[in-house]
Design an enzyme around this catalytic site. Structure first.
Site, PDB file in Angstrom:
ATOM      1  N   GLU A  56      11.320   7.071  -3.492  1.00  0.00           N
ATOM      2  CA  GLU A  56      10.074   7.634  -3.497  1.00  0.00           C
ATOM      3  C   GLU A  56       9.854   7.544  -2.280  1.00  0.00           C
ATOM      4  O   GLU A  56       9.818   6.303  -1.175  1.00  0.00           O
ATOM      5  CB  GLU A  56       8.951   7.393  -3.930  1.00  0.00           C
ATOM      6  CG  GLU A  56       9.154   7.330  -5.598  1.00  0.00           C
ATOM      7  CD  GLU A  56       7.697   6.469  -6.350  1.00  0.00           C
ATOM      8  OE1 GLU A  56       6.671   6.266  -5.714  1.00  0.00           O
ATOM      9  OE2 GLU A  56       8.216   5.948  -7.301  1.00  0.00           O
ATOM     10  N   ASP A  67      -3.970   3.319  -3.063  1.00  0.00           N
ATOM     11  CA  ASP A  67      -2.679   2.255  -2.780  1.00  0.00           C
ATOM     12  C   ASP A  67      -3.697   0.849  -2.918  1.00  0.00           C
ATOM     13  O   ASP A  67      -4.800   0.443  -1.523  1.00  0.00           O
ATOM     14  CB  ASP A  67      -2.631   2.888  -1.163  1.00  0.00           C
ATOM     15  CG  ASP A  67      -1.731   4.204  -1.243  1.00  0.00           C
ATOM     16  OD1 ASP A  67      -1.235   4.260  -2.424  1.00  0.00           O
ATOM     17  OD2 ASP A  67      -1.308   4.639  -1.256  1.00  0.00           O
TER      18      ASP A  67
END
Length: 276
Positions: A56, A67
């Site tokens: 990824e 995040d």
């Protein structure tokens, strides 16, 4: 008109090969542009060479709501260093050229700003396999569903432990490549233990699709990878890799650490006779 089923993507093939080898697929995440564009390419290629089945590549974004602090810091440094979408596509192209299936992990705003059809076109041209879109709901994904159909790209949506069975069915039906099972609610980052909800979530997803199911969020070491590999088709690791680069204090000094961690995890996703 009869619907056309796209050919198996490189991602689907990678999951199939891993399963045939009695192991879960190892999916590794790194953001483009960190520590530099070329450094990120070297790290991602090294990850593939060391045993990651799928990579990824994160598209750096200025408001990374999902995040955790490790990835957010790396993304901030990538943006400060001037990383742009063109650099993400160059990273994808370089990694895919090594025969490693590549997905872009991205928030949706940058894709809309670029143009959904244009990004799908350019991602496919770079050899990318598709997108993982953590903040895009199926209801708002019409333009992406059409563009991914046009360019035979995988589309990976996230499901969470809180998702109802009706919701799971709807999301799974829209996915292609695999289904991303978020093992817990919250932001990315390492955890002391894998969420107890993960195995149950994977089981529920499998009631609605034959696609592989990979578990992410909170997997950071060999023991956790082995635990997830016992019940999931894929193990997704991100923050632990990024931390290796951050701890190296810039440059490419952290790349050997990324390779070493990849090699370790690749041995731990092999299933034992009792877990197969």
């Amino acid at each position: 008109m009869t619907a056309v089923t796209p050919a198996a993507s490189a991602v689907t093939v990678a999951f199939g090969k891993a399963n045939a080898d009695n192991r879960a697929a190892l999916v590794g995440y790194l953001p483009a542009g960190f520590p530099t564009v070329d450094g990120a390419i070297e790290a991602a290629v090294g990850m593939g060479e060391a045993g990651a089945d799928i990579i990824e590549i994160g598209l750096p974004y200025s408001d990374p709501l999902m995040d955790g602090p490790v990835i957010a810091e790396a993304v901030h440094r990538a943006l400060t260093g001037g990383t742009r979408v063109a650099d993400v596509l160059r990273t994808v192209e370089a990694v895919a050229a090594q025969g490693i299936p590549v997905l872009v992990m991205t928030y949706w705003n940058p894709i809309e700003a670029y143009g959904v059809r244009a990004f799908a076109r350019d991602l496919a041209a770079a050899g990318g396999s598709g997108l993982i879109t953590p903040d895009l709901t199926v209801e708002e994904a019409g333009s992406w569903l059409a563009a991914s159909d046009e360019h035979d790209l995988d589309r990976v949506f996230l499901v969470a432990p809180s998702s109802t069975d009706e919701r799971l069915a709807k999301i799974a039906a829209a996915c292609r490549g695999f289904v991303y099972a978020a093992s817990l609610m919250g932001i990315t980052g390492t955890r002391d233990a894998v969420s107890g909800d993960a195995a149950g979530l994977v089981k529920r997803i499998r009631e609605h699709t034959a696609l592989p199911v990979a578990v992410g969020l909170g997997v950071s070491n060999g023991d956790q990878a082995a635990q997830v590999a016992a019940f999931a088709d894929g193990v997704i690791v991100g923050s632990a890799f990024v931390r290796r680069l951050l701890q190296a204090d810039g440059g490419t000094a952290g790349i050997p650490g990324v390779r070493d961690l990849t090699a370790e995890l690749a041995t731990r996703v092999r299933r034992t006779a009792s877990s197969s």
